[in-house]
Design a protein around this motif. Structure first.
Motif, PDB file in Angstrom:
ATOM      1  N   MET A 119       0.840  -1.204   0.000  1.00  0.00           N
ATOM      2  CA  MET A 119       0.000   0.000   0.000  1.00  0.00           C
ATOM      3  C   MET A 119       0.875   1.253   0.000  1.00  0.00           C
ATOM      4  O   MET A 119       0.573   2.221  -0.705  1.00  0.00           O
ATOM      5  CB  MET A 119      -0.933  -0.002   1.222  1.00  0.00           C
ATOM      6  N   GLU A 120       1.938   1.241   0.767  1.00  0.00           N
ATOM      7  CA  GLU A 120       2.848   2.384   0.811  1.00  0.00           C
ATOM      8  C   GLU A 120       3.463   2.632  -0.565  1.00  0.00           C
ATOM      9  O   GLU A 120       3.523   3.781  -1.032  1.00  0.00           O
ATOM     10  CB  GLU A 120       3.938   2.142   1.853  1.00  0.00           C
ATOM     11  N   ALA A 121       3.909   1.567  -1.203  1.00  0.00           N
ATOM     12  CA  ALA A 121       4.502   1.706  -2.542  1.00  0.00           C
ATOM     13  C   ALA A 121       3.481   2.270  -3.528  1.00  0.00           C
ATOM     14  O   ALA A 121       3.813   3.139  -4.344  1.00  0.00           O
ATOM     15  CB  ALA A 121       5.029   0.352  -3.022  1.00  0.00           C
ATOM     16  N   ALA A 122       2.244   1.808  -3.442  1.00  0.00           N
ATOM     17  CA  ALA A 122       1.199   2.310  -4.342  1.00  0.00           C
ATOM     18  C   ALA A 122       0.916   3.788  -4.082  1.00  0.00           C
ATOM     19  O   ALA A 122       0.736   4.567  -5.029  1.00  0.00           O
ATOM     20  CB  ALA A 122      -0.077   1.489  -4.169  1.00  0.00           C
ATOM     21  N   LEU A 123       0.907   4.188  -2.817  1.00  0.00           N
ATOM     22  CA  LEU A 123       0.670   5.600  -2.490  1.00  0.00           C
ATOM     23  C   LEU A 123       1.798   6.488  -3.007  1.00  0.00           C
ATOM     24  O   LEU A 123       1.547   7.571  -3.552  1.00  0.00           O
ATOM     25  CB  LEU A 123       0.514   5.782  -0.978  1.00  0.00           C
ATOM     26  N   PHE A 124       3.041   6.042  -2.845  1.00  0.00           N
ATOM     27  CA  PHE A 124       4.169   6.825  -3.349  1.00  0.00           C
ATOM     28  C   PHE A 124       4.133   6.914  -4.871  1.00  0.00           C
ATOM     29  O   PHE A 124       4.386   7.968  -5.451  1.00  0.00           O
ATOM     30  CB  PHE A 124       5.504   6.249  -2.888  1.00  0.00           C
ATOM     31  N   HIS A 125       3.807   5.798  -5.515  1.00  0.00           N
ATOM     32  CA  HIS A 125       3.711   5.799  -6.975  1.00  0.00           C
ATOM     33  C   HIS A 125       2.649   6.804  -7.434  1.00  0.00           C
ATOM     34  O   HIS A 125       2.886   7.587  -8.370  1.00  0.00           O
ATOM     35  CB  HIS A 125       3.378   4.396  -7.484  1.00  0.00           C
ATOM     36  N   LYS A 126       1.509   6.806  -6.766  1.00  0.00           N
ATOM     37  CA  LYS A 126       0.440   7.740  -7.111  1.00  0.00           C
ATOM     38  C   LYS A 126       0.882   9.186  -6.887  1.00  0.00           C
ATOM     39  O   LYS A 126       0.635  10.061  -7.726  1.00  0.00           O
ATOM     40  CB  LYS A 126      -0.801   7.435  -6.269  1.00  0.00           C
ATOM     41  N   ALA A 127       1.557   9.443  -5.767  1.00  0.00           N
ATOM     42  CA  ALA A 127       2.025  10.804  -5.471  1.00  0.00           C
ATOM     43  C   ALA A 127       3.067  11.255  -6.492  1.00  0.00           C
ATOM     44  O   ALA A 127       3.048  12.410  -6.935  1.00  0.00           O
ATOM     45  CB  ALA A 127       2.606  10.862  -4.058  1.00  0.00           C
ATOM     46  N   PHE A 128       3.993  10.369  -6.889  1.00  0.00           N
ATOM     47  CA  PHE A 128       4.996  10.722  -7.897  1.00  0.00           C
ATOM     48  C   PHE A 128       4.321  11.074  -9.217  1.00  0.00           C
ATOM     49  O   PHE A 128       4.667  12.054  -9.866  1.00  0.00           O
ATOM     50  CB  PHE A 128       5.983   9.583  -8.119  1.00  0.00           C
ATOM     51  N   LYS A 129       3.339  10.237  -9.595  1.00  0.00           N
ATOM     52  CA  LYS A 129       2.636  10.464 -10.861  1.00  0.00           C
ATOM     53  C   LYS A 129       1.909  11.810 -10.834  1.00  0.00           C
ATOM     54  O   LYS A 129       1.981  12.585 -11.793  1.00  0.00           O
ATOM     55  CB  LYS A 129       1.649   9.325 -11.105  1.00  0.00           C
ATOM     56  N   GLN A 130       1.230  12.110  -9.716  1.00  0.00           N
ATOM     57  CA  GLN A 130       0.504  13.380  -9.596  1.00  0.00           C
ATOM     58  C   GLN A 130       1.463  14.566  -9.667  1.00  0.00           C
ATOM     59  O   GLN A 130       1.192  15.560 -10.347  1.00  0.00           O
ATOM     60  CB  GLN A 130      -0.297  13.425  -8.299  1.00  0.00           C
ATOM     61  N   GLN A 131       2.570  14.465  -8.962  1.00  0.00           N
ATOM     62  CA  GLN A 131       3.535  15.565  -8.963  1.00  0.00           C
ATOM     63  C   GLN A 131       4.179  15.730 -10.337  1.00  0.00           C
ATOM     64  O   GLN A 131       4.445  16.848 -10.774  1.00  0.00           O
ATOM     65  CB  GLN A 131       4.598  15.362  -7.886  1.00  0.00           C
ATOM     66  N   HIS A 132       4.433  14.629 -11.006  1.00  0.00           N
ATOM     67  CA  HIS A 132       5.018  14.700 -12.344  1.00  0.00           C
ATOM     68  C   HIS A 132       4.050  15.402 -13.303  1.00  0.00           C
ATOM     69  O   HIS A 132       4.471  16.225 -14.123  1.00  0.00           O
ATOM     70  CB  HIS A 132       5.357  13.299 -12.856  1.00  0.00           C
ATOM     71  N   GLU A 133       2.765  15.096 -13.160  1.00  0.00           N
ATOM     72  CA  GLU A 133       1.760  15.759 -14.001  1.00  0.00           C
ATOM     73  C   GLU A 133       1.675  17.251 -13.676  1.00  0.00           C
ATOM     74  O   GLU A 133       1.531  18.077 -14.585  1.00  0.00           O
ATOM     75  CB  GLU A 133       0.393  15.093 -13.815  1.00  0.00           C
ATOM     76  N   LEU A 164       4.086  19.174 -12.310  1.00  0.00           N
ATOM     77  CA  LEU A 164       5.332  19.877 -12.624  1.00  0.00           C
ATOM     78  C   LEU A 164       5.679  19.821 -14.110  1.00  0.00           C
ATOM     79  O   LEU A 164       6.529  20.577 -14.567  1.00  0.00           O
ATOM     80  CB  LEU A 164       6.477  19.302 -11.790  1.00  0.00           C
ATOM     81  N   GLY A 165       5.045  18.923 -14.825  1.00  0.00           N
ATOM     82  CA  GLY A 165       5.262  18.843 -16.265  1.00  0.00           C
ATOM     83  C   GLY A 165       6.296  17.804 -16.651  1.00  0.00           C
ATOM     84  O   GLY A 165       7.093  17.352 -15.823  1.00  0.00           O
ATOM     85  N   PRO A 166       6.313  17.436 -17.928  1.00  0.00           N
ATOM     86  CA  PRO A 166       7.205  16.376 -18.403  1.00  0.00           C
ATOM     87  C   PRO A 166       8.685  16.762 -18.345  1.00  0.00           C
ATOM     88  O   PRO A 166       9.544  15.891 -18.317  1.00  0.00           O
ATOM     89  CB  PRO A 166       6.749  16.126 -19.838  1.00  0.00           C
ATOM     90  N   GLU A 167       8.979  18.039 -18.309  1.00  0.00           N
ATOM     91  CA  GLU A 167      10.369  18.489 -18.270  1.00  0.00           C
ATOM     92  C   GLU A 167      10.915  18.581 -16.842  1.00  0.00           C
ATOM     93  O   GLU A 167      12.066  18.951 -16.640  1.00  0.00           O
ATOM     94  CB  GLU A 167      10.492  19.861 -18.940  1.00  0.00           C
ATOM     95  N   ALA A 168      10.085  18.261 -15.856  1.00  0.00           N
ATOM     96  CA  ALA A 168      10.477  18.402 -14.450  1.00  0.00           C
ATOM     97  C   ALA A 168      11.636  17.469 -14.100  1.00  0.00           C
ATOM     98  O   ALA A 168      11.730  16.345 -14.600  1.00  0.00           O
ATOM     99  CB  ALA A 168       9.296  18.112 -13.547  1.00  0.00           C
ATOM    100  N   ASP A 169      12.508  17.975 -13.255  1.00  0.00           N
ATOM    101  CA  ASP A 169      13.630  17.186 -12.754  1.00  0.00           C
ATOM    102  C   ASP A 169      13.071  16.059 -11.870  1.00  0.00           C
ATOM    103  O   ASP A 169      12.256  16.316 -10.979  1.00  0.00           O
ATOM    104  CB  ASP A 169      14.562  18.090 -11.942  1.00  0.00           C
ATOM    105  N   PRO A 170      13.488  14.814 -12.089  1.00  0.00           N
ATOM    106  CA  PRO A 170      12.979  13.696 -11.270  1.00  0.00           C
ATOM    107  C   PRO A 170      13.208  13.899  -9.771  1.00  0.00           C
ATOM    108  O   PRO A 170      12.380  13.485  -8.959  1.00  0.00           O
ATOM    109  CB  PRO A 170      13.759  12.480 -11.778  1.00  0.00           C
TER     110      PRO A 170
END
Length: 72
Positions: free
Chosen positions: A42-56, A58-64
């Protein structure tokens, strides 16, 4: 002879009691391990979701690194 039978019966009862306790402890350990594994998933899924949301956001050019920081 009767004392020996009583002693053997007591020893058998003690062994059964210990077997029941051990069985209960093993069951608790297995259930706890299952819960811990589930929490990790569940923790991994939550982090994955948060990363995806932040990436969206901040945009595709955002620094990882920035995406990761924003997700936390």
């Amino acid at each position: 002879m009767a004392d020996r039978v009583v002693a053997e019966t007591k020893a058998e009862a003690d062994a059964r009691h210990h077997d029941e306790i051990e069985r209960a402890l093993v069951h608790q350990m297995a259930a706890s391990l299952w819960r811990l594994n589930r929490i990790e998933e569940m923790e991994a899924a939550l982090f994955h979701k948060a990363f995806k949301q932040q990436h969206e956001l901040l945009g595709p050019e955002a620094d990882p690194g920035e995406v990761r920081i924003a997700a936390y």
